[in-house]
Design a protein around this motif. Structure first.
Motif, PDB file in Angstrom:
ATOM      1  N   SER A   1       3.953  -1.281   3.458  1.00 15.34           N
ATOM      2  CA  SER A   1       3.526   0.089   3.178  1.00 15.34           C
ATOM      3  C   SER A   1       4.729   0.965   2.853  1.00 15.34           C
ATOM      4  CB  SER A   1       2.758   0.674   4.361  1.00 15.34           C
ATOM      5  OG  SER A   1       3.590   0.824   5.496  1.00 15.34           O
TER       6      SER A   1
ATOM      7  N   ARG B   1      -1.267   2.287   7.627  1.00 17.13           N
ATOM      8  CA  ARG B   1      -0.480   1.099   7.938  1.00 17.13           C
ATOM      9  C   ARG B   1      -1.356   0.032   8.575  1.00 17.13           C
ATOM     10  NH1 ARG B   1       5.142   3.571  10.505  1.00 17.13           N
ATOM     11  NH2 ARG B   1       5.751   4.803   8.668  1.00 17.13           N
TER      12      ARG B   1
ATOM     13  N   ALA C   1       7.838  -0.964   7.285  1.00 17.20           N
ATOM     14  CA  ALA C   1       7.192   0.208   6.701  1.00 17.20           C
ATOM     15  C   ALA C   1       8.254   1.236   6.330  1.00 17.20           C
ATOM     16  CB  ALA C   1       6.194   0.809   7.688  1.00 17.20           C
TER      17      ALA C   1
ATOM     18  N   ILE D   1       0.856  -1.184   0.000  1.00 24.17           N
ATOM     19  CA  ILE D   1       0.000   0.000   0.000  1.00 24.17           C
ATOM     20  C   ILE D   1       0.890   1.231   0.000  1.00 24.17           C
ATOM     21  CG2 ILE D   1      -1.540   1.391   1.419  1.00 24.17           C
ATOM     22  CD1 ILE D   1      -3.053  -0.994   2.194  1.00 24.17           C
TER      23      ILE D   1
END
Length: 354
Positions: A164, A158, A335, A153
């Motif tokens: 992410s 998150r 992330a 994404i």
């Protein structure tokens, strides 16, 4: 001459080796003598054999070699936006050396249409990338989860189990708004990206704010309030395009008690506001200051140079590509959040005196 395409078995027979040895010669993997590999390649040249069927090779590997990229908007609008182009360029440049191709999947232009593109449900892909503010309850993400396809994404919320990649856009907008405050501006309006898939356009009232769903817009609006500012007016646009910024600028500035500054969520929207100000006979920044977000090079806006929050577009695309690489290696990537920085241009200045 036979019209039948020669097979790997034909090449193996012509070279006097086994089919498995011929396969190794083309794959470049496993123990095979250089002289034997050359013998196989010479036989392939004589038979006009171009190599193993790529689809069969992909099936044997259990992979398609394709990364599905859901752009979140129509391709026509996406390819008019330099932000999309630069991020995609960084992504593709990273995936190419990994022997991965890209399948672009557009978003829907029809809010009443299907929420999930059929390609998301059926197309062969090893990893999917959801660009531009996907949310953790996005139906496309749910469809990918049902298929067991890992996803990245981009600039979304998150979530555990989902890779992410994002930027500190909330902090960047806060810096831009604080810059306007430092110049004495108190009447600050804002021009936003879409609130949700409806892609409405116009001035926003309190009732409309409850429909703010997309993460990018939500974070960038929060950046304004983080600076202690309640906008005197908010204008929602259906896409990050110059013409929508111009419409916003005309609506915000062609009023008796106009704002003295406009904080925009993209550079294309900000440039449209600058053009609207010129059209109305207003001077930038003497009569109205305008800030943007993205850090685009817009020479056609000369002599104005936008005050903007610069994000690393190509680097963001590369970060997405590395997240894809990690997922294919069986790892769960951490992330990734890239920094942004405020760049002062000529479109912001001291608030006009009454």
């Amino acid at each position: 001459m036979s019209s039948t395409r020669p097979t790997l078995a034909d090449v193996a027979s012509a070279a006097g080796v086994s089919v498995s040895t011929a396969s190794l010669a083309f794959s470049g993997a496993g123990p095979i003598a250089p002289t034997t590999r050359q013998k196989v390649l010479d036989a392939a040249t004589r038979l006009d054999y171009s190599g193993p069927n790529p689809l069969g090779r992909q099936l044997r590997r259990g992979r398609s070699g394709i990364v599905g990229v859901v752009v979140g908007d129509s391709l026509g609008r996406s390819f008019r936006d330099p932000v999309s182009i630069q991020v995609l360029d960084g992504l593709v440049s990273t995936l190419g050396p990994l022997d991965l191709g890209v399948l672009l999947i557009p978003g829907s232009n029809d809010p009443a249409g299907p929420t999930v593109d059929p390609l998301v449900e059926t197309a062969a892909m090893d990893v999917a990338v959801l660009l531009w503010g996907g949310t953790t309850d996005d139906p496309m993400l749910e469809a990918l989860r049902r298929r067991g396809i890992p996803a990245v994404i981009v600039e979304g919320k998150r979530s555990d189990g989902v890779a992410s990649v994002g930027i500190d856009d909330r902090g960047g907008i806060r810096q831009a708004t604080e810059h306007l405050l430092s110049l004495g501006h108190t009447r600050i309006a804002t021009v936003t990206l879409p609130f949700n898939a409806m892609r409405s356009e116009g001035l926003v009232d309190e009732g409309r704010l409850v429909h703010l769903e997309w993460e990018i817009t939500k974070r960038r609006m929060a950046g304004v309030t983080d600076a202690g500012v309640t906008p005197v007016a908010t204008y929602e646009t259906p896409a990050s395009l110059v013409e929508h910024g111009r419409s916003a600028g005309l609506a915000l500035l062609d009023v008796p008690d106009r704002p003295t500054a406009v904080a925009c969520q993209s550079d294309l929207l900000a440039s449209g506001v600058v053009l609207a100000a010129r059209e109305l006979g207003l001077r930038v920044p003497q009569d109205v200051s305008v800030s943007g977000f993205d850090g685009l090079d817009l020479p056609w806006l000369a002599p104005d140079v936008l005050t903007t929050v610069v994000q690393p577009l190509a680097e963001k695309g590369a970060a997405i590509g590395h997240a894809v690489e990690d997922l294919l290696a069986g790892e769960h990537p951490a992330a990734r959040e890239l920094p942004v920085e405020l760049r002062i241009g000529t479109t912001t200045g001291p608030a006009p005196t009454v």
